[in-house]
Design a protein around this motif. Structure first.
Motif, PDB file in Angstrom:
ATOM      1  N   ALA A 299       1.078   4.085  -2.856  1.00  0.00           N
ATOM      2  CA  ALA A 299       0.889   5.496  -2.519  1.00  0.00           C
ATOM      3  C   ALA A 299       2.045   6.334  -3.040  1.00  0.00           C
ATOM      4  O   ALA A 299       1.839   7.431  -3.581  1.00  0.00           O
ATOM      5  CB  ALA A 299       0.755   5.660  -1.006  1.00  0.00           C
TER       6      ALA A 299
ATOM      7  N   ARG B 115       0.827  -1.212   0.000  1.00  0.00           N
ATOM      8  CA  ARG B 115       0.000   0.000   0.000  1.00  0.00           C
ATOM      9  C   ARG B 115       0.860   1.260   0.000  1.00  0.00           C
ATOM     10  O   ARG B 115       0.553   2.238  -0.679  1.00  0.00           O
ATOM     11  CB  ARG B 115      -0.935  -0.004   1.208  1.00  0.00           C
ATOM     12  CG  ARG B 115      -2.040  -1.042   1.095  1.00  0.00           C
ATOM     13  CD  ARG B 115      -2.867  -1.127   2.366  1.00  0.00           C
ATOM     14  NE  ARG B 115      -3.540   0.102   2.722  1.00  0.00           N
ATOM     15  CZ  ARG B 115      -4.781   0.418   2.345  1.00  0.00           C
ATOM     16  NH1 ARG B 115      -5.456  -0.412   1.593  1.00  0.00           N
ATOM     17  NH2 ARG B 115      -5.316   1.550   2.734  1.00  0.00           N
ATOM     18  N   LYS B 116       1.944   1.229   0.766  1.00  0.00           N
ATOM     19  CA  LYS B 116       2.829   2.394   0.799  1.00  0.00           C
ATOM     20  C   LYS B 116       3.545   2.574  -0.528  1.00  0.00           C
ATOM     21  O   LYS B 116       3.766   3.697  -0.980  1.00  0.00           O
ATOM     22  CB  LYS B 116       3.837   2.278   1.940  1.00  0.00           C
ATOM     23  CG  LYS B 116       3.226   2.509   3.291  1.00  0.00           C
ATOM     24  CD  LYS B 116       4.280   2.575   4.353  1.00  0.00           C
ATOM     25  CE  LYS B 116       3.610   2.828   5.704  1.00  0.00           C
ATOM     26  NZ  LYS B 116       4.595   2.970   6.764  1.00  0.00           N
TER      27      LYS B 116
ATOM     28  N   ARG C 128      -2.369   5.416   2.227  1.00  0.00           N
ATOM     29  CA  ARG C 128      -1.451   5.507   3.355  1.00  0.00           C
ATOM     30  C   ARG C 128      -2.126   5.169   4.684  1.00  0.00           C
ATOM     31  O   ARG C 128      -1.472   4.781   5.631  1.00  0.00           O
ATOM     32  CB  ARG C 128      -0.847   6.916   3.435  1.00  0.00           C
ATOM     33  CG  ARG C 128       0.218   7.141   2.414  1.00  0.00           C
ATOM     34  CD  ARG C 128       0.948   8.441   2.663  1.00  0.00           C
ATOM     35  NE  ARG C 128       1.860   8.705   1.582  1.00  0.00           N
ATOM     36  CZ  ARG C 128       1.594   9.491   0.552  1.00  0.00           C
ATOM     37  NH1 ARG C 128       0.453  10.124   0.486  1.00  0.00           N
ATOM     38  NH2 ARG C 128       2.473   9.665  -0.393  1.00  0.00           N
ATOM     39  N   TYR C 129      -3.437   5.335   4.769  1.00  0.00           N
ATOM     40  CA  TYR C 129      -4.137   5.129   6.053  1.00  0.00           C
ATOM     41  C   TYR C 129      -5.060   3.963   6.017  1.00  0.00           C
ATOM     42  O   TYR C 129      -5.524   3.449   5.168  1.00  0.00           O
ATOM     43  CB  TYR C 129      -4.905   6.388   6.456  1.00  0.00           C
ATOM     44  CG  TYR C 129      -3.988   7.576   6.596  1.00  0.00           C
ATOM     45  CD1 TYR C 129      -3.054   7.624   7.620  1.00  0.00           C
ATOM     46  CD2 TYR C 129      -4.031   8.631   5.694  1.00  0.00           C
ATOM     47  CE1 TYR C 129      -2.199   8.709   7.754  1.00  0.00           C
ATOM     48  CE2 TYR C 129      -3.178   9.718   5.829  1.00  0.00           C
ATOM     49  CZ  TYR C 129      -2.280   9.746   6.858  1.00  0.00           C
ATOM     50  OH  TYR C 129      -1.431  10.821   6.980  1.00  0.00           O
TER      51      TYR C 129
ATOM     52  N   THR D  91       1.848   9.268  -5.868  1.00  0.00           N
ATOM     53  CA  THR D  91       2.377  10.597  -5.575  1.00  0.00           C
ATOM     54  C   THR D  91       3.363  11.033  -6.650  1.00  0.00           C
ATOM     55  O   THR D  91       3.311  12.178  -7.122  1.00  0.00           O
ATOM     56  CB  THR D  91       3.054  10.612  -4.192  1.00  0.00           C
ATOM     57  OG1 THR D  91       2.091  10.220  -3.215  1.00  0.00           O
ATOM     58  CG2 THR D  91       3.579  11.996  -3.855  1.00  0.00           C
TER      59      THR D  91
ATOM     60  N   ALA E 123      -3.526   8.452  -3.092  1.00  0.00           N
ATOM     61  CA  ALA E 123      -2.301   8.185  -2.310  1.00  0.00           C
ATOM     62  C   ALA E 123      -2.558   8.388  -0.828  1.00  0.00           C
ATOM     63  O   ALA E 123      -2.093   7.594   0.002  1.00  0.00           O
ATOM     64  CB  ALA E 123      -1.166   9.088  -2.798  1.00  0.00           C
ATOM     65  N   ASP E 124      -3.277   9.442  -0.481  1.00  0.00           N
ATOM     66  CA  ASP E 124      -3.611   9.666   0.931  1.00  0.00           C
ATOM     67  C   ASP E 124      -4.461   8.542   1.495  1.00  0.00           C
ATOM     68  O   ASP E 124      -4.267   8.094   2.630  1.00  0.00           O
ATOM     69  CB  ASP E 124      -4.350  11.002   1.108  1.00  0.00           C
ATOM     70  CG  ASP E 124      -3.427  12.195   1.036  1.00  0.00           C
ATOM     71  OD1 ASP E 124      -2.193  12.014   1.172  1.00  0.00           O
ATOM     72  OD2 ASP E 124      -3.939  13.316   0.822  1.00  0.00           O
TER      73      ASP E 124
END
Length: 99
Positions: A8, A4-5, A98-99, A12, A94-95
């Protein structure tokens, strides 16, 4: 780094690339608004190449003569707006990743 990171980060980086392309198109549109600016800057071939890459639906659409002797390219502005929109969407994705 998790998947996932990594996704992201990829979103970005792609968003930043799209933003730079959009800013470049806006700068090019401003430069073309002045008489002979494309010739002085040596970007005539660049403008022709970009115009050929545009979708046929909007290519050459909205060419308006400016009081400065140049031409305002609405087709470049439309593509720049779409690129800015894609930039915004990719940053939101992307945000969310990240969560």
């Amino acid at each position: 780094m998790s998947g996932r990171k990594a996704a992201a980060l990829a979103c970005t980086l792609l968003a930043w690339g799209l933003r730079l392309c959009a800013i470049g198109l806006i700068a090019l549109t401003i430069a073309l608004s002045f008489s002979g600016m494309a010739t002085r800057l040596g970007i005539v071939n660049l403008v022709l190449d970009i115009a050929q890459v545009l979708p046929a639906v909007i290519a050459g659409w909205g060419l308006v003569a400016t009081p400065f002797g140049g031409v305002f390219r609405l087709d470049f502005v439309i593509v720049a707006l779409v690129l800015f929109l894609a930039d915004y969407v990719l940053l939101r994705i992307a945000d969310a990743l990240r969560y």
